[in-house]
Design an enzyme around this catalytic site. Structure first.
Site, mmCIF file in Angstrom:
data_model
loop_
_atom_site.group_PDB
_atom_site.id
_atom_site.type_symbol
_atom_site.label_atom_id
_atom_site.label_comp_id
_atom_site.label_asym_id
_atom_site.label_seq_id
_atom_site.Cartn_x
_atom_site.Cartn_y
_atom_site.Cartn_z
ATOM 1 N N LYS A 18 1.026 -1.245 0.179
ATOM 2 C CA LYS A 18 -0.053 0.062 0.183
ATOM 3 C C LYS A 18 0.978 1.178 -0.231
ATOM 4 O O LYS A 18 1.698 1.268 0.710
ATOM 5 C CB LYS A 18 -0.971 0.014 1.163
ATOM 6 C CG LYS A 18 -1.566 1.309 1.531
ATOM 7 C CD LYS A 18 -1.664 1.672 3.090
ATOM 8 C CE LYS A 18 -0.276 1.857 3.363
ATOM 9 N NZ LYS A 18 -0.019 2.729 4.876
ATOM 10 N N ASP A 145 -4.967 0.318 8.790
ATOM 11 C CA ASP A 145 -4.890 -0.052 7.445
ATOM 12 C C ASP A 145 -5.366 -1.230 6.810
ATOM 13 O O ASP A 145 -5.275 -1.036 5.656
ATOM 14 C CB ASP A 145 -3.183 0.125 7.215
ATOM 15 C CG ASP A 145 -2.768 1.353 6.932
ATOM 16 O OD1 ASP A 145 -3.532 2.405 6.891
ATOM 17 O OD2 ASP A 145 -1.315 1.435 7.139
#
Length: 301
Positions: A18, A145
């Site tokens: 990410k 996250d």
């Protein structure tokens, strides 16, 4: 979307890196969590997670960066699986094998991506929708996250990470660099120095935030928009680990670079280029100059 599988057959998912293209820290809530605004994309480099259905929940870790994962019992893959098992009676589990290739404590959500991959595997095994509220609640409880890593699609992320809106991001040629120095997220937020209830971004700043390009926009359109919004964690991260500045200097000096900044809480930094050829050439040159660094030339989407 529901999926099913043959019991006993190994299943595989990727835990894609990410990348925070932007990261604004709006402020710190009274409960201690930080409210964020971020544009998130995902890279074409990933950990690999395999699930062999069976009666016992286990995890083995392999790959070039397996040793950096620490104690297996603390791994977010197992945390996510256990939390989902608590929420879904009779959940079928099994043996996970994680091939670890992404740097740890690197600002690219490697552990969160692995946990999200575990949730996708368990959803496939048990015929659960990824929109199942129990799975979504487990994702957020596992880590801030993890929710964005479940779909692993370009989006805006707000709140503590639970509010997601998809974006029509073109394929962005990129180079990602980690100096192989771990940076703890808590240390960076501590260096930021916000107390509970403090605001970093004023109301006016929020109201004047750019609107992101829509479908069909070019790489140049996106770079222009991204250039207006920074990563608020970059200055405190530089205090925690000054080598981040060296990484950024290397990226900004490379040929064809359009934008370079840090991802997440660091130490991984990335640069966007106008072409994949420029990105590959830059990655090769930086690898030659700094063989001790982890360097990936590829794409974000």
């Amino acid at each position: 979307m529901l999926a099913s599988t043959v019991t006993g057959a190994p299943l595989q998912e990727q835990g894609r890196a990410k990348v925070n293209l932007t990261l604004r820290v709006v402020g710190r809530r009274v409960d201690g969590y930080h409210d964020l605004e971020s544009v998130v994309a995902f890279a074409d480099c990933a950990d690999q997670l395999t699930l062999v259905p069976g009666p016992e929940l286990t995890l083995t870790t392999t790959g070039p960066l397996a040793a950096a994962c620490g104690e297996t019992s603390d791994n977010l893959v197992l945390k996510a699986a256990r939390l989902l098992a608590e929420s879904v009676p009779g959940l079928k589990l099994g043996a996970f094998e994680l091939e670890k290739v992404l740097p740890v404590a690197a600002g690219i959500g490697g552990g969160s991506a692995d946990a999200a991959a575990a949730l996708r595997l368990l959803a496939r095994l048990n015929g659960l929708s990824l929109d199942d509220p129990r799975l979504q609640a487990v994702a957020l409880k596992t880590g801030a996250d993890v929710p964005v890593c479940v779909p692993s699609r370009a989006c805006t992320m707000t709140g503590v990470g639970e509010n997601l809106q998809p974006l029509a991001l073109p394929v962005l040629p990129c180079v990602m660099i980690n100096p192989r120095v771990p940076v703890a997220t808590k240390d960076v937020f501590q260096a930021l120095g916000l107390k509970p209830g403090d605001l970093l971004v004023g109301v006016t700043d929020v109201l004047t935030a750019p609107s992101w390009p829509t479908a069909g926009a070019s790489i140049g359109d996106w770079v222009s928009a991204l250039d207006q919004v920074k990563n608020d964690l970059e200055p405190p991260a530089l205090k925690v680990q000054p080598i981040i500045g060296t990484v950024l200097d290397a990226l900004r000096a490379s040929h064809g670079v359009l934008l370079a900044r840090m991802s997440g809480s660091g130490a991984t930094c990335f640069a966007i280029y106008g072409s994949e050829a420029d990105a590959k050439a830059a990655g090769a040159q930086i690898s030659a100059d700094h063989p001790e660094w982890w360097v990936h030339a590829g794409t974000l989407s």
